[in-house]
Scaffold this motif. Structure first.
Motif, PDB file in Angstrom:
ATOM      1  N   PHE A  69      -1.991  -3.121  -8.946  1.00 46.93           N
ATOM      2  CA  PHE A  69      -2.116  -2.769  -7.534  1.00 46.93           C
ATOM      3  C   PHE A  69      -2.829  -3.882  -6.773  1.00 46.93           C
ATOM      4  CE2 PHE A  69      -4.378  -1.127  -3.897  1.00 46.93           C
ATOM      5  CZ  PHE A  69      -3.491  -0.256  -3.291  1.00 46.93           C
ATOM      6  N   PHE A  70      -3.965  -4.354  -7.289  1.00 44.50           N
ATOM      7  CA  PHE A  70      -4.720  -5.370  -6.561  1.00 44.50           C
ATOM      8  C   PHE A  70      -4.017  -6.728  -6.585  1.00 44.50           C
ATOM      9  CE2 PHE A  70      -8.397  -2.473  -6.702  1.00 44.50           C
ATOM     10  CZ  PHE A  70      -8.791  -2.582  -5.376  1.00 44.50           C
ATOM     11  N   THR A  71      -3.204  -6.981  -7.602  1.00 45.06           N
ATOM     12  CA  THR A  71      -2.403  -8.208  -7.604  1.00 45.06           C
ATOM     13  C   THR A  71      -1.472  -8.230  -6.400  1.00 45.06           C
ATOM     14  OG1 THR A  71      -2.491  -8.360 -10.017  1.00 45.06           O
ATOM     15  CG2 THR A  71      -0.730  -9.575  -8.908  1.00 45.06           C
ATOM     16  N   ARG A  72      -0.914  -7.079  -6.070  1.00 44.38           N
ATOM     17  CA  ARG A  72      -0.064  -6.982  -4.889  1.00 44.38           C
ATOM     18  C   ARG A  72      -0.889  -6.850  -3.609  1.00 44.38           C
ATOM     19  NH1 ARG A  72       3.526  -8.165  -1.244  1.00 44.38           N
ATOM     20  NH2 ARG A  72       4.622  -6.414  -0.289  1.00 44.38           N
ATOM     21  N   TRP A  73      -1.911  -6.002  -3.632  1.00 44.82           N
ATOM     22  CA  TRP A  73      -2.677  -5.717  -2.416  1.00 44.82           C
ATOM     23  C   TRP A  73      -3.340  -6.972  -1.871  1.00 44.82           C
ATOM     24  CZ3 TRP A  73      -7.844  -5.952  -0.930  1.00 44.82           C
ATOM     25  CH2 TRP A  73      -8.177  -5.270   0.239  1.00 44.82           C
ATOM     26  N   ALA A 276     -11.094   5.915  -8.657  1.00 48.36           N
ATOM     27  CA  ALA A 276     -10.500   4.587  -8.473  1.00 48.36           C
ATOM     28  C   ALA A 276      -9.172   4.686  -7.732  1.00 48.36           C
ATOM     29  CB  ALA A 276     -10.308   3.906  -9.825  1.00 48.36           C
ATOM     30  N   PHE A 277      -8.325   5.619  -8.129  1.00 49.40           N
ATOM     31  CA  PHE A 277      -7.023   5.741  -7.473  1.00 49.40           C
ATOM     32  C   PHE A 277      -7.150   6.357  -6.084  1.00 49.40           C
ATOM     33  CE2 PHE A 277      -5.269   4.361 -11.357  1.00 49.40           C
ATOM     34  CZ  PHE A 277      -3.941   4.032 -11.128  1.00 49.40           C
ATOM     35  N   ILE A 283      -6.853   2.354   0.791  1.00 49.92           N
ATOM     36  CA  ILE A 283      -6.502   1.013   1.281  1.00 49.92           C
ATOM     37  C   ILE A 283      -5.012   0.721   1.174  1.00 49.92           C
ATOM     38  CG2 ILE A 283      -8.789   0.070   0.787  1.00 49.92           C
ATOM     39  CD1 ILE A 283      -7.608  -1.216  -1.722  1.00 49.92           C
ATOM     40  N   ASN A 284      -4.231   1.699   0.793  1.00 53.15           N
ATOM     41  CA  ASN A 284      -2.784   1.514   0.642  1.00 53.15           C
ATOM     42  C   ASN A 284      -2.100   1.819   1.967  1.00 53.15           C
ATOM     43  OD1 ASN A 284      -0.313   1.052  -0.532  1.00 53.15           O
ATOM     44  ND2 ASN A 284      -0.159   3.085  -1.462  1.00 53.15           N
ATOM     45  N   THR A 285      -1.958   0.820   2.805  1.00 57.84           N
ATOM     46  CA  THR A 285      -1.389   0.996   4.138  1.00 57.84           C
ATOM     47  C   THR A 285      -0.011   0.338   4.218  1.00 57.84           C
ATOM     48  OG1 THR A 285      -2.609  -0.970   4.858  1.00 57.84           O
ATOM     49  CG2 THR A 285      -3.622   1.174   5.276  1.00 57.84           C
ATOM     50  N   GLN A 286       0.726   0.672   5.247  1.00 58.03           N
ATOM     51  CA  GLN A 286       2.121   0.241   5.358  1.00 58.03           C
ATOM     52  C   GLN A 286       2.260  -1.186   5.893  1.00 58.03           C
ATOM     53  OE1 GLN A 286       5.600   2.804   6.788  1.00 58.03           O
ATOM     54  NE2 GLN A 286       5.249   1.510   8.568  1.00 58.03           N
ATOM     55  N   LYS A 287       3.055  -1.974   5.175  1.00 58.88           N
ATOM     56  CA  LYS A 287       3.328  -3.351   5.595  1.00 58.88           C
ATOM     57  C   LYS A 287       4.659  -3.485   6.319  1.00 58.88           C
ATOM     58  CE  LYS A 287       3.941  -8.070   3.883  1.00 58.88           C
ATOM     59  NZ  LYS A 287       3.958  -8.970   2.690  1.00 58.88           N
ATOM     60  N   TYR A 288       5.642  -2.650   6.000  1.00 58.99           N
ATOM     61  CA  TYR A 288       6.997  -2.817   6.543  1.00 58.99           C
ATOM     62  C   TYR A 288       7.375  -1.616   7.397  1.00 58.99           C
ATOM     63  CZ  TYR A 288       7.122  -6.181   2.683  1.00 58.99           C
ATOM     64  OH  TYR A 288       6.843  -7.204   1.821  1.00 58.99           O
ATOM     65  N   PRO A 289       7.203  -1.677   8.727  1.00 58.74           N
ATOM     66  CA  PRO A 289       6.525  -2.737   9.481  1.00 58.74           C
ATOM     67  C   PRO A 289       5.016  -2.572   9.377  1.00 58.74           C
ATOM     68  CG  PRO A 289       7.205  -0.994  10.965  1.00 58.74           C
ATOM     69  CD  PRO A 289       7.715  -0.605   9.608  1.00 58.74           C
ATOM     70  N   PRO A 290       4.250  -3.597   9.753  1.00 59.02           N
ATOM     71  CA  PRO A 290       2.795  -3.515   9.596  1.00 59.02           C
ATOM     72  C   PRO A 290       2.185  -2.492  10.549  1.00 59.02           C
ATOM     73  CG  PRO A 290       3.385  -5.478  10.850  1.00 59.02           C
ATOM     74  CD  PRO A 290       4.669  -4.870  10.357  1.00 59.02           C
TER      75      PRO A 290
END
Length: 410
Positions: A69-73, A276-277, A283-290
């Motif tokens: 997750f953090f590798t992507r985040w 943890a999850f 912090i898991n918010t939408q990027k597409y669209p931001p």
């Protein structure tokens, strides 16, 4: 992808006279841009090298691990900073004394050039495929910056405060339109809306395109970057104070809005299987669209970094990042080649399936046994950074020594 961040002498000095002053660069801007581009390489290396790169979204909390997750985040910071600093670079050109009419023409032609690159060079290095009938291309970050520059070409004649107001309004209010969802096979109006605000496939002149970066929110981010670029005409201490206040304010706004789940992101955070999850959900918010919260979460810390690096000494790592940040488009294209090439060559060497390396990523699912561990992904990323550095250092030297007009488009 910003235009040049070179300015003459003290930015606050009046523009000038006869002989042009020696051009310098703002290292803090280049360093931040270089840092997010290095993270960008990590993201794309993961997509081509990691065994799960094309199987599921690493922010999917039902399937991911904390490390994945953090590798992507961590790479979420790339696009917002990249687009924001593209706008800042335009403001720095204005500070060098270029007339707005000239900058407007440049933005129009450079924006067009970036869109052409998206459907030609960038498409090829992503797909290693020339079959346009099967997949004409997708609208990604280079497209978004290109369109944003063309919009700024028109708006640059307004007062900066009005451009700032437009940018902030777009970023802050576009989530109000989230309920306006277009279904499959949209008509012309629906296609336009998807290009502006909803990711997915659209038909344009018979071609089926993937809209990955709906452009409206990114235009807002670029306009905000242009408006904030004016602070590089202030004295350093005043500028740092503003950057810190804005950065802290954006982080605080993110936390408060996210806690309430009232506005700013299409999906809420929720309690998960463990603490943890639950934090990952927050912090898991939408990027597409931001979403608004995505922008606050990423650009707030970015502004704090801009303020911090102005007062720190450049060590070896800082100098490497500054070099990368001076040649953003050059780095952007080559990092796709490196990430894609590493994945393909490693798979060939290990006797693993390779068919998914040709064509649009995700269209051809990888065969069983494809890909490598996350540790191998990180090793490839580090090797890719080392490989790109001498190339970028060489090209940065070319741009510093020569003044041909075409270099401003690379």
């Amino acid at each position: 992808m910003a235009t040049e961040t070179m300015i003459p002498g003290p930015l606050a000095a009046p523009a000038a006279a006869a002989a042009p002053a020696r051009r310098t660069r703002i290292d803090s801007v280049d360093l931040l841009r270089g840092a997010v581009m290095v993270l960008m390489l990590l993201d794309h290396t993961r997509e081509y090298v990691h065994r799960d790169g094309l199987l599921f979204d690493p922010t999917d909390l039902s399937r991911t691990t904390v490390v994945l997750f953090f590798t992507r985040w961590a790479t979420h910071f790339c696009a917002p900073a990249f687009v924001f600093l593209a706008g800042t670079g335009v403001a720095l050109q204005l500070a060098r004394g270029k007339p707005k009419r000239e900058i407007s023409r440049f933005l129009l032609t450079r924006g067009t050039w970036l869109i052409v690159l998206e459907f030609t060079v960038v498409r090829f290095v992503i797909t290693f495929d020339l079959d346009y009938a099967a997949f004409p291309g997708m609208l990604q970050v280079i497209w978004a910056i290109g369109v944003g520059m063309m919009v700024l070409a028109a708006l640059i004649h307004l007062r900066t405060r009005w451009i700032a107001a437009i940018g902030i309004a777009i970023v802050a209010l576009h989530n109000l339109t989230d309920p306006l969802a277009v279904g499959p096979d949209p008509d012309a109006a629906g296609t336009l809306w998807m290009v502006l605000h909803q990711p997915g496939f659209v038909q344009v002149f018979g071609a089926r395109l993937l809209v990955l970066y709906p452009v409206l929110p990114w235009i807002g981010v670029l306009l905000c970057g242009y408006a904030l670029g004016q602070v590089y005409g202030w004295d350093a201490e005043r500028r740092r104070r503003l950057l810190v206040r804005l950065g802290l304010g954006m982080v605080a706004a993110f936390i408060l809005l996210r806690l309430t789940n009232l506005y700013g992101n299409p999906f809420p955070w929720s309690a998960q299987k463990n603490a943890a999850f639950t934090a990952l959900s927050f912090i898991n918010t939408q990027k597409y669209p931001p979403s608004l919260l995505f922008v606050l979460m990423t650009l707030g810390p970015a502004l704090l970094i801009l303020a911090w690096v102005e007062t720190t000494r450049r060590g070896p790592v800082g100098r490497v990042l500054v070099t990368f940040g001076r040649v953003p488009l050059f780095f952007y294209v080559l990092q796709w080649v490196v990430a894609h090439g590493f994945g393909l060559l490693l798979s060939l060497a290990a006797g693993k399936p390779t068919s998914h390396f040709f064509g649009m990523p995700g269209f051809t699912p990888p065969q069983p046994g494809a890909g490598f561990s996350l540790a191998a992904t990180y090793l490839c990323w580090i090797a890719g950074v080392a490989l790109l550095y001498p190339l970028c250092r060489w090209f940065a030297g070319v741009k510093q020594r020569r003044n041909e007009w075409w270099l401003s488009y690379l």
